[in-house]
Design a protein around this motif. Structure first.
Motif, PDB file in Angstrom:
ATOM      1  N   ALA B  10       8.733  10.730 -27.954  1.00  0.00           N
ATOM      2  CA  ALA B  10       8.669   9.357 -28.432  1.00  0.00           C
ATOM      3  C   ALA B  10       8.664   8.349 -27.282  1.00  0.00           C
ATOM      4  O   ALA B  10       8.293   7.195 -27.462  1.00  0.00           O
ATOM      5  N   VAL B  11       9.111   8.793 -26.111  1.00  0.00           N
ATOM      6  CA  VAL B  11       9.138   7.887 -24.959  1.00  0.00           C
ATOM      7  C   VAL B  11       7.784   7.964 -24.264  1.00  0.00           C
ATOM      8  O   VAL B  11       7.345   9.039 -23.887  1.00  0.00           O
ATOM      9  N   PRO B  12       7.128   6.835 -24.118  1.00  0.00           N
ATOM     10  CA  PRO B  12       5.798   6.853 -23.508  1.00  0.00           C
ATOM     11  C   PRO B  12       5.877   7.266 -22.051  1.00  0.00           C
ATOM     12  O   PRO B  12       6.917   7.145 -21.416  1.00  0.00           O
ATOM     13  N   ARG B  13       4.760   7.714 -21.536  1.00  0.00           N
ATOM     14  CA  ARG B  13       4.714   8.069 -20.110  1.00  0.00           C
ATOM     15  C   ARG B  13       4.942   6.811 -19.284  1.00  0.00           C
ATOM     16  O   ARG B  13       4.535   5.716 -19.661  1.00  0.00           O
ATOM     17  N   ARG B  14       5.629   6.997 -18.156  1.00  0.00           N
ATOM     18  CA  ARG B  14       5.918   5.845 -17.312  1.00  0.00           C
ATOM     19  C   ARG B  14       4.615   5.209 -16.820  1.00  0.00           C
ATOM     20  O   ARG B  14       3.615   5.881 -16.637  1.00  0.00           O
ATOM     21  N   ARG B  15       4.735   3.884 -16.592  1.00  0.00           N
ATOM     22  CA  ARG B  15       3.572   3.152 -16.113  1.00  0.00           C
ATOM     23  C   ARG B  15       3.709   2.918 -14.608  1.00  0.00           C
ATOM     24  O   ARG B  15       4.790   3.041 -14.052  1.00  0.00           O
ATOM     25  N   GLY B  16       2.593   2.556 -13.991  1.00  0.00           N
ATOM     26  CA  GLY B  16       2.627   2.152 -12.583  1.00  0.00           C
ATOM     27  C   GLY B  16       3.026   3.290 -11.665  1.00  0.00           C
ATOM     28  O   GLY B  16       2.774   4.462 -11.959  1.00  0.00           O
ATOM     29  N   ARG B  17       3.714   2.907 -10.588  1.00  0.00           N
ATOM     30  CA  ARG B  17       3.989   3.890  -9.545  1.00  0.00           C
ATOM     31  C   ARG B  17       5.442   4.341  -9.546  1.00  0.00           C
ATOM     32  O   ARG B  17       5.915   4.906  -8.583  1.00  0.00           O
ATOM     33  N   ARG B  18       6.175   4.065 -10.623  1.00  0.00           N
ATOM     34  CA  ARG B  18       7.587   4.449 -10.647  1.00  0.00           C
ATOM     35  C   ARG B  18       7.739   5.959 -10.793  1.00  0.00           C
ATOM     36  O   ARG B  18       7.093   6.574 -11.614  1.00  0.00           O
ATOM     37  N   PRO B  19       8.659   6.551 -10.025  1.00  0.00           N
ATOM     38  CA  PRO B  19       8.917   7.983 -10.165  1.00  0.00           C
ATOM     39  C   PRO B  19       9.757   8.264 -11.413  1.00  0.00           C
ATOM     40  O   PRO B  19      10.343   7.349 -11.987  1.00  0.00           O
ATOM     41  N   ALA B  20       9.842   9.516 -11.797  1.00  0.00           N
ATOM     42  CA  ALA B  20      10.511   9.872 -13.041  1.00  0.00           C
ATOM     43  C   ALA B  20      11.984  10.218 -12.819  1.00  0.00           C
ATOM     44  O   ALA B  20      12.479  10.255 -11.708  1.00  0.00           O
ATOM     45  N   GLY B  21      12.692  10.500 -13.927  1.00  0.00           N
ATOM     46  CA  GLY B  21      14.062  11.015 -13.880  1.00  0.00           C
ATOM     47  C   GLY B  21      15.036  10.089 -13.205  1.00  0.00           C
ATOM     48  O   GLY B  21      15.074   8.902 -13.482  1.00  0.00           O
ATOM     49  N   GLU B  22      15.833  10.651 -12.291  1.00  0.00           N
ATOM     50  CA  GLU B  22      16.878   9.867 -11.642  1.00  0.00           C
ATOM     51  C   GLU B  22      16.312   8.656 -10.914  1.00  0.00           C
ATOM     52  O   GLU B  22      16.958   7.621 -10.820  1.00  0.00           O
ATOM     53  N   ASP B  23      15.090   8.809 -10.375  1.00  0.00           N
ATOM     54  CA  ASP B  23      14.499   7.687  -9.661  1.00  0.00           C
ATOM     55  C   ASP B  23      14.179   6.532 -10.605  1.00  0.00           C
ATOM     56  O   ASP B  23      14.304   5.372 -10.237  1.00  0.00           O
ATOM     57  N   THR B  24      13.740   6.877 -11.821  1.00  0.00           N
ATOM     58  CA  THR B  24      13.481   5.828 -12.810  1.00  0.00           C
ATOM     59  C   THR B  24      14.770   5.095 -13.123  1.00  0.00           C
ATOM     60  O   THR B  24      14.816   3.854 -13.163  1.00  0.00           O
ATOM     61  N   ARG B  25      15.822   5.863 -13.345  1.00  0.00           N
ATOM     62  CA  ARG B  25      17.118   5.259 -13.639  1.00  0.00           C
ATOM     63  C   ARG B  25      17.546   4.341 -12.489  1.00  0.00           C
ATOM     64  O   ARG B  25      17.992   3.219 -12.706  1.00  0.00           O
ATOM     65  N   ALA B  26      17.371   4.840 -11.258  1.00  0.00           N
ATOM     66  CA  ALA B  26      17.755   4.042 -10.092  1.00  0.00           C
ATOM     67  C   ALA B  26      16.924   2.762 -10.011  1.00  0.00           C
ATOM     68  O   ALA B  26      17.436   1.696  -9.640  1.00  0.00           O
ATOM     69  N   ALA B  27      15.639   2.870 -10.372  1.00  0.00           N
ATOM     70  CA  ALA B  27      14.773   1.683 -10.339  1.00  0.00           C
ATOM     71  C   ALA B  27      15.231   0.666 -11.377  1.00  0.00           C
ATOM     72  O   ALA B  27      15.216  -0.550 -11.123  1.00  0.00           O
ATOM     73  N   ILE B  28      15.661   1.145 -12.540  1.00  0.00           N
ATOM     74  CA  ILE B  28      16.162   0.244 -13.591  1.00  0.00           C
ATOM     75  C   ILE B  28      17.443  -0.446 -13.116  1.00  0.00           C
ATOM     76  O   ILE B  28      17.614  -1.658 -13.281  1.00  0.00           O
ATOM     77  N   VAL B  29      18.328   0.326 -12.500  1.00  0.00           N
ATOM     78  CA  VAL B  29      19.594  -0.243 -12.022  1.00  0.00           C
ATOM     79  C   VAL B  29      19.331  -1.295 -10.943  1.00  0.00           C
ATOM     80  O   VAL B  29      19.931  -2.380 -10.946  1.00  0.00           O
ATOM     81  N   ALA B  30      18.394  -0.988 -10.036  1.00  0.00           N
ATOM     82  CA  ALA B  30      18.067  -1.949  -8.971  1.00  0.00           C
ATOM     83  C   ALA B  30      17.479  -3.223  -9.566  1.00  0.00           C
ATOM     84  O   ALA B  30      17.849  -4.341  -9.169  1.00  0.00           O
ATOM     85  N   ALA B  31      16.576  -3.067 -10.529  1.00  0.00           N
ATOM     86  CA  ALA B  31      15.974  -4.241 -11.182  1.00  0.00           C
ATOM     87  C   ALA B  31      17.048  -5.024 -11.933  1.00  0.00           C
ATOM     88  O   ALA B  31      17.031  -6.257 -11.961  1.00  0.00           O
ATOM     89  N   ALA B  32      18.006  -4.302 -12.533  1.00  0.00           N
ATOM     90  CA  ALA B  32      19.077  -4.956 -13.287  1.00  0.00           C
ATOM     91  C   ALA B  32      19.924  -5.822 -12.366  1.00  0.00           C
ATOM     92  O   ALA B  32      20.320  -6.932 -12.724  1.00  0.00           O
ATOM     93  N   ARG B  33      20.204  -5.323 -11.163  1.00  0.00           N
ATOM     94  CA  ARG B  33      20.993  -6.123 -10.222  1.00  0.00           C
ATOM     95  C   ARG B  33      20.308  -7.456  -9.962  1.00  0.00           C
ATOM     96  O   ARG B  33      20.931  -8.508  -9.938  1.00  0.00           O
ATOM     97  N   THR B  34      19.000  -7.397  -9.738  1.00  0.00           N
ATOM     98  CA  THR B  34      18.236  -8.621  -9.473  1.00  0.00           C
ATOM     99  C   THR B  34      18.247  -9.539 -10.689  1.00  0.00           C
ATOM    100  O   THR B  34      18.464 -10.747 -10.567  1.00  0.00           O
ATOM    101  N   GLU B  35      18.024  -8.964 -11.856  1.00  0.00           N
ATOM    102  CA  GLU B  35      17.955  -9.779 -13.070  1.00  0.00           C
ATOM    103  C   GLU B  35      19.311 -10.405 -13.389  1.00  0.00           C
ATOM    104  O   GLU B  35      19.388 -11.581 -13.743  1.00  0.00           O
ATOM    105  N   PHE B  36      20.382  -9.624 -13.293  1.00  0.00           N
ATOM    106  CA  PHE B  36      21.720 -10.169 -13.565  1.00  0.00           C
ATOM    107  C   PHE B  36      22.046 -11.280 -12.563  1.00  0.00           C
ATOM    108  O   PHE B  36      22.620 -12.310 -12.921  1.00  0.00           O
TER     109      PHE B  36
END
Lengths: 206, 206
Positions: B10-36
């Motif tokens: 049900a989860v679509p394939r990742r877009r762009g150049r983001r890596p999968a798994g833990e790296d995706t999670r890390a990318a979300i956390v990094a983006a969250a820091r900026t957004e917060f």
């Protein structure tokens, strides 16, 4: 403005490329930050700080009363904690908690108070050596005096407990600005927190 | 290791150049820091965080339970403070101070505990927006719940007083490492500090 080289014949002319007056003082403070960070509070010397700043050691003594005084400037403290502690101790054990709180909030409830506190805490958090430096200073110059005035086998524990509530109050009021502590009148906070300090200072720790 | 794209149709394939798994999670956390940091805790949205991370919003929901959960990861917290608070409140008013202290020291008395706490506090001290972000989170997700459980007109003041002693304990034990608090057994500190918390929670504040 009078500079030391002009006003005090006993102080030799500055060496190297250091500017005079306030700039000399700033250069000494900057060198002190480096020296304290590299050697800790115990390890740093006024002679080493003077060398790092490129000034004669007597110039350091012209601007500062001693190593603790240089440290106060290097750590962005608006006053000498030793002076506050001396006043608090001088009043005797009764009401020590209240006096401590009033003295602290009198220092930090100023336009630049919060700014300096954040700078101090940022500096402490940037490195292990800065943390060790502040701890050595607090133990030797601040808590050492409180401990001596309290006496007893638990004096160090009592002083550390007092420190924990004070640091937390500073964080809540000035750094995180947690309401209603941040905006409360200092006099309204004193009766709330002083009993905690008094219990840590003199109460039963059983 | 199973990645969301492999394990959940049900989860679509990742877009762009983001890596999968833990790296995706890390990318979300990094983006969250900026957004917060840019929008505060209240203003940031999961959709905006996903956009900043270059991932589908459903991927954010795959890794995190909600905005508060992303925040916990972005702020280097080892556990969800909401969970700790829920457990402490569930036990009722009696012994709340003791339970709170045991839960907190249980979290931070870990090999990475101090490291994460220093990272969290450094982040808070780096900018006004980071400070506002943590305050909004604490008020909404942590103290809001304590206040609701306590009730009464002074609930916000009581919660802030509790916070001041807790933050100070964390600073003394884990950051400044002030002895003997730093090396004491947690169980030896509980009876010393719990009475302070219980007074702030339920005692007279006259």
């Amino acid at each position: 403005m009078s500079t030391p080289a002009e006003s005090d014949a006993a102080v030799p002319r500055r060496r190297g490329r250091r500017p005079a007056g306030e700039d000399t003082r700033a250069a000494i403070v900057a060198a002190a930050r480096t020296e304290f960070a590299a050697r800790g509070y115990e390890g740093a010397t006024l002679r080493g700080i003077a060398r790092a700043a490129g000034v004669d050691p007597r110039l350091v003594h012209h601007y500062f009363d001693g190593k603790d005084d240089v440290f106060v400037a290097a750590m962005y403290l608006p006053v000498r904690p030793q002076d506050i502690v001396a006043g608090v101790i001088a009043g005797g054990p009764d009401g020590m908690g209240e006096r401590l709180l009033r003295a602290l909030m009198g220092v930090w409830d100023t336009p630049t108070g919060r700014e300096r506190l954040v700078a101090l805490l940022s500096s402490v958090l940037t490195s292990e050596s800065a943390t060790a430096m502040l701890r050595q200073f607090l133990v030797r110059e601040v808590f050492g005096r409180v401990i001596a005035s309290l006496g007893g086998p638990d004096a160090d524990l009592r002083a550390a407990l007092v420190a924990s509530q004070i640091v937390g109050l500073l964080m809540a009021r000035y750094v995180v600005r947690l309401e209603p502590i941040a905006s409360a009148d200092a006099e309204d906070l004193v009766p709330l927190i002083a009993p905690t300090l008094d219990r840590y200072l003199r109460g039963s720790l059983a």
